[in-house]
Design a protein around this motif. Structure first.
Motif, mmCIF file in Angstrom:
data_model
loop_
_atom_site.group_PDB
_atom_site.id
_atom_site.type_symbol
_atom_site.label_atom_id
_atom_site.label_comp_id
_atom_site.label_asym_id
_atom_site.label_seq_id
_atom_site.Cartn_x
_atom_site.Cartn_y
_atom_site.Cartn_z
ATOM 1 N N PHE A 169 -11.942 -2.304 -19.130
ATOM 2 C CA PHE A 169 -11.536 -1.575 -17.929
ATOM 3 C C PHE A 169 -11.795 -2.406 -16.679
ATOM 4 C CE2 PHE A 169 -12.974 2.050 -20.756
ATOM 5 C CZ PHE A 169 -11.687 2.451 -21.091
ATOM 6 N N ARG A 205 -16.117 4.294 -19.495
ATOM 7 C CA ARG A 205 -15.733 5.575 -18.907
ATOM 8 C C ARG A 205 -16.772 6.645 -19.256
ATOM 9 N NH1 ARG A 205 -9.124 5.854 -20.062
ATOM 10 N NH2 ARG A 205 -8.518 4.407 -18.384
ATOM 11 N N LYS A 242 -11.557 1.759 -13.460
ATOM 12 C CA LYS A 242 -11.472 2.376 -14.792
ATOM 13 C C LYS A 242 -10.070 2.315 -15.402
ATOM 14 C CE LYS A 242 -15.800 3.554 -14.259
ATOM 15 N NZ LYS A 242 -16.879 2.741 -14.858
#
Length: 292
Positions: free
Chosen positions: A16, A271, A20
């Motif tokens: 990422f 995440r 993100k």
């Protein structure tokens, strides 16, 4: 035994950016790095790929990108599993399998089915799936062990169920699988720390996390194991023990992403609800890599 899933497979991370979004430049670097250093196949959208926080559309784009980047250099496996059998079947029906050699399908989690429930779930998956199936037993995450006899029953009853990624963390369970399995069924280690022992005992190798970072030595270790060269293989195993323990000490894939960041292959971004490895862990990883 099928050689498609023989040797070192990797459960590839999903890199990422700071916002993100998916970092496709980093993903290309990781794919190329692994193929150039001896990985035999790649598993897309497994636990290490943060599959639960990647959207269905992102999953399709990631899969297309890896197929294109790989360009038939190694086989590819796509993670398709869950605890809603109907949803799993629908995903299989709507997936374009061009460029894919198989699926990795996790034993239904959270619901804690009986052994007959596991069997009926994978029976339904097998009957609709157009490619080979690797079962994935990981009771530490699913909360229920798929027992040896259930796995062997599935292996004997369905030709497209060709392997199991076993990750119960119990050598006794590996030994029972290796003892009872059909000749053409592959037992693949899902435990990096046990991978060499499983391979030497007759397993087909590993689907690895650390293998995508310490790639050359890890792949060499597994190849030596497949050749029965325990003495040389264990030299590499002992060299890799510390980093293998470190990457799982907080959570996966935060640990492996910390390693990949130090190797300049991707950022350590994950995440939520996952968070990056702590500074303490990153320091330990950095020290290991400097001394390696």
């Amino acid at each position: 035994m099928s050689t498609t899933f023989l040797g070192t497979g990797i459960a590839i991370v999903t890199p990422f950016n700071a916002d993100k979004s998916i970092d496709y430049d980093a993903l290309k670097k990781i794919v190329d790095f692994n193929i150039e250093n001896g990985v035999n196949y790649i598993v897309i959208s497994g636990t290490t790929g943060e599959s639960v926080t990647v959207s269905a559309e992102e999953k399709k784009e990631i899969t297309k990108f890896i197929i294109k980047t790989t360009n038939n250099r190694v086989p590819l496996v796509l993670g398709i599993g869950g605890n809603d059998t109907t949803q799993v079947i629908n995903e299989i029906k709507t997936t374009d399998f061009t460029g894919l050699s198989g699926i990795l399908s996790v034993a239904p989690y959270y619901s804690k089915p009986t052994q007959e429930g596991f069997y009926q779930h994978f029976k339904a998956v097998s009957e609709i799936c157009p490619v080979d199936i690797i079962l994935y037993n990981v009771p530490g995450r699913t909360a229920k062990n798929m027992e040896v006899d259930t796995t062997i029953r599935l292996a004997k009853d369905f030709k497209n169920i060709v392997a199991v990624k076993e990750a119960a963390g119990e050598m006794s369970q590996y030994y029972q699988l290796l003892k009872k399995k059909p000749a053409d069924f592959a037992v693949i280690s899902g435990d990096d720390d046990l991978a060499l022992g499983v391979t030497l005992a007759g397993g087909s190798g590993v689907i690895s996390v650390i293998g995508q970072a310490m790639t050359k030595d890890f792949c060499s270790m597994i190849q030596l194991g497949l050749q029965g060269n325990a003495k040389e293989a264990f030299k590499l195993h002992y060299n890799l023990m510390e980093i293998t323990d470190l990457i799982f000490s907080e959570n996966n894939p935060s640990g492996i992403k910390a390693v990949l960041e130090i190797l300049d292959l991707c950022k350590a971004e994950v995440r939520l609800p996952l968070v990056e490895a702590t500074l303490g862990l990153k320091t330990k990883i950095n020290t290991f890599l400097k001394n390696y």
